[in-house]
Design an enzyme around this catalytic site. Structure first.
Site, PDB file in Angstrom:
ATOM      1  N   ASP A  37      22.960 -13.707   2.777  1.00  0.00           N
ATOM      2  CA  ASP A  37      24.091 -13.112   2.061  1.00  0.00           C
ATOM      3  C   ASP A  37      25.231 -12.875   3.045  1.00  0.00           C
ATOM      4  O   ASP A  37      25.007 -12.699   4.249  1.00  0.00           O
ATOM      5  CB  ASP A  37      23.672 -11.785   1.407  1.00  0.00           C
ATOM      6  N   ASP A  53      27.448 -17.298   5.397  1.00  0.00           N
ATOM      7  CA  ASP A  53      28.541 -17.569   4.466  1.00  0.00           C
ATOM      8  C   ASP A  53      28.328 -18.993   3.963  1.00  0.00           C
ATOM      9  O   ASP A  53      28.394 -19.942   4.755  1.00  0.00           O
ATOM     10  CB  ASP A  53      29.880 -17.434   5.210  1.00  0.00           C
ATOM     11  N   VAL A  54      28.078 -19.151   2.671  1.00  0.00           N
ATOM     12  CA  VAL A  54      27.754 -20.488   2.167  1.00  0.00           C
ATOM     13  C   VAL A  54      28.941 -21.456   2.238  1.00  0.00           C
ATOM     14  O   VAL A  54      28.770 -22.656   2.005  1.00  0.00           O
ATOM     15  CB  VAL A  54      27.163 -20.453   0.731  1.00  0.00           C
ATOM     16  N   ASN A  80      21.784 -19.151  -5.341  1.00  0.00           N
ATOM     17  CA  ASN A  80      22.312 -18.188  -6.314  1.00  0.00           C
ATOM     18  C   ASN A  80      23.696 -17.636  -5.963  1.00  0.00           C
ATOM     19  O   ASN A  80      24.407 -17.179  -6.857  1.00  0.00           O
ATOM     20  CB  ASN A  80      21.295 -17.051  -6.449  1.00  0.00           C
ATOM     21  N   TYR A 145      35.957 -21.298 -13.265  1.00  0.00           N
ATOM     22  CA  TYR A 145      34.545 -20.896 -13.145  1.00  0.00           C
ATOM     23  C   TYR A 145      33.643 -21.884 -13.894  1.00  0.00           C
ATOM     24  O   TYR A 145      32.612 -22.323 -13.374  1.00  0.00           O
ATOM     25  CB  TYR A 145      34.369 -19.475 -13.685  1.00  0.00           C
ATOM     26  N   LYS A 149      30.483 -24.354 -12.661  1.00  0.00           N
ATOM     27  CA  LYS A 149      29.114 -24.273 -13.181  1.00  0.00           C
ATOM     28  C   LYS A 149      28.709 -25.573 -13.876  1.00  0.00           C
ATOM     29  O   LYS A 149      27.544 -25.959 -13.860  1.00  0.00           O
ATOM     30  CB  LYS A 149      28.964 -23.056 -14.092  1.00  0.00           C
ATOM     31  N   ALA A 178      25.469 -11.094 -17.638  1.00  0.00           N
ATOM     32  CA  ALA A 178      24.374 -10.271 -17.116  1.00  0.00           C
ATOM     33  C   ALA A 178      24.933  -8.989 -16.508  1.00  0.00           C
ATOM     34  O   ALA A 178      26.008  -8.990 -15.894  1.00  0.00           O
ATOM     35  CB  ALA A 178      23.596 -11.062 -16.071  1.00  0.00           C
ATOM     36  N   THR A 180      25.310  -6.958 -13.919  1.00  0.00           N
ATOM     37  CA  THR A 180      25.174  -6.921 -12.458  1.00  0.00           C
ATOM     38  C   THR A 180      26.419  -6.236 -11.882  1.00  0.00           C
ATOM     39  O   THR A 180      27.401  -6.034 -12.595  1.00  0.00           O
ATOM     40  CB  THR A 180      25.093  -8.354 -11.882  1.00  0.00           C
TER      41      THR A 180
HETATM   42  N1  LIG Z   1      26.591 -11.690 -13.843  1.00  0.00           N
HETATM   43  C1  LIG Z   1      26.755 -12.619 -14.780  1.00  0.00           C
HETATM   44  O1  LIG Z   1      27.145 -12.341 -15.925  1.00  0.00           O
HETATM   45  C2  LIG Z   1      26.420 -14.054 -14.485  1.00  0.00           C
HETATM   46  C3  LIG Z   1      26.289 -14.933 -15.576  1.00  0.00           C
HETATM   47  C4  LIG Z   1      25.981 -16.271 -15.315  1.00  0.00           C
HETATM   48  C5  LIG Z   1      25.811 -16.708 -14.022  1.00  0.00           C
HETATM   49  N2  LIG Z   1      25.944 -15.822 -12.985  1.00  0.00           N
HETATM   50  C6  LIG Z   1      25.739 -16.342 -11.630  1.00  0.00           C
HETATM   51  O2  LIG Z   1      24.749 -15.578 -10.986  1.00  0.00           O
HETATM   52  C7  LIG Z   1      24.958 -15.613  -9.574  1.00  0.00           C
HETATM   53  C8  LIG Z   1      24.881 -14.200  -9.031  1.00  0.00           C
HETATM   54  O3  LIG Z   1      25.790 -13.390  -9.729  1.00  0.00           O
HETATM   55  P1  LIG Z   1      25.674 -11.792  -9.775  1.00  0.00           P
HETATM   56  O4  LIG Z   1      26.231 -11.382 -11.091  1.00  0.00           O
HETATM   57  O5  LIG Z   1      24.336 -11.348  -9.345  1.00  0.00           O
HETATM   58  O6  LIG Z   1      26.798 -11.423  -8.677  1.00  0.00           O
HETATM   59  P2  LIG Z   1      26.887 -10.280  -7.525  1.00  0.00           P
HETATM   60  O7  LIG Z   1      28.335 -10.257  -7.165  1.00  0.00           O
HETATM   61  O8  LIG Z   1      26.229  -9.028  -7.989  1.00  0.00           O
HETATM   62  O9  LIG Z   1      26.043 -10.920  -6.337  1.00  0.00           O
HETATM   63  C9  LIG Z   1      26.486 -12.096  -5.686  1.00  0.00           C
HETATM   64  C10 LIG Z   1      26.013 -12.074  -4.246  1.00  0.00           C
HETATM   65  O10 LIG Z   1      26.459 -13.289  -3.621  1.00  0.00           O
HETATM   66  C11 LIG Z   1      26.959 -12.974  -2.345  1.00  0.00           C
HETATM   67  N3  LIG Z   1      27.959 -13.968  -1.934  1.00  0.00           N
HETATM   68  C12 LIG Z   1      29.190 -14.177  -2.477  1.00  0.00           C
HETATM   69  N4  LIG Z   1      29.848 -15.107  -1.786  1.00  0.00           N
HETATM   70  C13 LIG Z   1      29.021 -15.509  -0.783  1.00  0.00           C
HETATM   71  C14 LIG Z   1      29.138 -16.451   0.270  1.00  0.00           C
HETATM   72  N5  LIG Z   1      30.287 -17.137   0.477  1.00  0.00           N
HETATM   73  N6  LIG Z   1      28.081 -16.616   1.111  1.00  0.00           N
HETATM   74  C15 LIG Z   1      26.954 -15.901   0.941  1.00  0.00           C
HETATM   75  N7  LIG Z   1      26.790 -14.989  -0.029  1.00  0.00           N
HETATM   76  C16 LIG Z   1      27.809 -14.791  -0.885  1.00  0.00           C
HETATM   77  C17 LIG Z   1      27.582 -11.592  -2.482  1.00  0.00           C
HETATM   78  O11 LIG Z   1      27.696 -10.944  -1.224  1.00  0.00           O
HETATM   79  C18 LIG Z   1      26.593 -10.912  -3.431  1.00  0.00           C
HETATM   80  O12 LIG Z   1      25.554 -10.248  -2.719  1.00  0.00           O
HETATM   81  C19 LIG Z   1      26.307 -16.319  -9.370  1.00  0.00           C
HETATM   82  O13 LIG Z   1      26.081 -17.667  -9.017  1.00  0.00           O
HETATM   83  C20 LIG Z   1      26.962 -16.232 -10.737  1.00  0.00           C
HETATM   84  O14 LIG Z   1      27.862 -17.291 -10.968  1.00  0.00           O
HETATM   85  C21 LIG Z   1      26.237 -14.505 -13.185  1.00  0.00           C
END
Ligand SMILES: NC(=O)c1ccc[n+]([C@@H]2O[C@H](COP(=O)([O-])OP(=O)(O)OC[C@H]3O[C@@H](n4cnc5c(N)ncnc54)[C@H](O)[C@@H]3O)[C@@H](O)[C@H]2O)c1
Length: 251
Positions: A37, A53-54, A80, A145, A149, A178, A180
């Site tokens: 992360d 950092d991805v 993720n 976005y 995806k 979701a 989050t």
């Molecule tokens: N929350 C939703 O409604 C939802 C719905 C569909 C898909 N998603 C997908 O789920 C995944 C996670 O989302 P979430 O809601 O848990 O988000 P979140 O923001 O709670 O967590 C995302 C994590 O990714 C890390 N991150 C961000 N950029 C980064 C980078 N460059 N390098 C390394 N780490 C990095 C952040 O530090 C964080 O810990 C994402 O791919 C998002 O597109 C989320």
């Protein structure tokens, strides 16, 4: 013995939300888990935290190598880490398009590239990408976005084809909205957060947001050796949003 006993897993974006719930679930079910992360400071034992950092290939390679060395191998990768973007095609400039595509799409490519040589050594190798309902349904104000995806969805199919004969399964989950920290931030920035939350919940036939734990359960299902015949699929975790057309309540 549980299905993940003895397996080694790596979860990107595992310090928050869906990634965190997934890392914790895989560990509960017996896996040794490394979290990559941007900010792994909140990652606690038994999970191992690595800063990565991805968007930075060297940082990904370094963190994957360190995680594999500490875990003693690699069987499961959960791609993720991702960020959001709002607006129509008119609302984001080229720089923002490059930034979000870089994290959401090329980020997964960098992690897979670094992990594949290790996954090929595993007899139970699996990659699960976190995609989104935005890949399969047209949602307003999500052009950039959704494009990222949609690319993750196609990438999942292509990778599943490329790596099937190497023994690496590749699938994705498509969550609806979701609950989050990410969505929390989105709601905080709305003019009426309660109304915005209610609108997002009402958009899903189930009438509520998806929980991070429910998405983690689906990711674990696809990552598990029990799903050894499942590759090149997407699993919706969206309260019925993609597939169902309900009549209004009472009609
Ligand atoms: N929350 C939703 O409604 C939802 C719905 C569909 C898909 N998603 C997908 O789920 C995944 C996670 O989302 P979430 O809601 O848990 O988000 P979140 O923001 O709670 O967590 C995302 C994590 O990714 C890390 N991150 C961000 N950029 C980064 C980078 N460059 N390098 C390394 N780490 C990095 C952040 O530090 C964080 O810990 C994402 O791919 C998002 O597109 C989320």
């Amino acid at each position: 013995m549980t299905d993940f006993e003895g397996l080694k897993a790596l979860v990107t974006g595992g310090a928050s939300g869906i990634g965190r719930a997934t890392a914790e679930l895989l560990a509960e079910r017996g896996a040794s888990v490394a979290v990559l992360d941007l900010d792994p400071s909140s990652v606690e034992k038994p999970l191992l935290g690595y800063r990565a950092d991805v968007t930075d290939d060297a940082s990904v390679r370094q963190a994957v190598a360190a995680a594999v060395a500490d875990l003693g191998g690699l069987d499961v990768v959960v791609n993720n880490a991702g960020i959001g973007a709002q607006g129509t095609v008119e609302d984001n400039d080229d720089e923002e398009w490059h930034r979000v595509l870089n994290v959401n799409v090329i980020g997964m490519v960098r992690v897979a590239r670094a992990a594949l040589p290790h996954l090929r050594e595993s007899s139970r190798a699996a990659i699960v990408n976190t995609c989104s309902i935005a890949a399969t349904a047209g949602l307003p104000q999500r052009a950039l976005y959704s494009a990222t995806k949609g690319a993750v969805y196609s990438l999942t199919l292509a990778m599943a084809a490329d790596h099937l004969r190497e023994g690496v399964r590749v699938n994705c989950v498509n969550p609806g909205t979701a609950d989050t920290p990410w969505v929390g931030r989105l709601l905080d920035s709305a003019s009426d957060p309660a109304a915005e939350r209610a609108a997002l919940a009402a958009r899903q036939p189930s009438g509520r947001l998806v929980s991070a734990a429910e998405v983690a359960g689906a990711i674990a299902y696809l990552a598990s050796p029990l799903s050894g015949a499942t590759t090149g699929t997407s699993l919706a975790v969206d309260g019925g949003m993609q597939g169902l057309r309900l009549r209004p309540v009472g009609q």
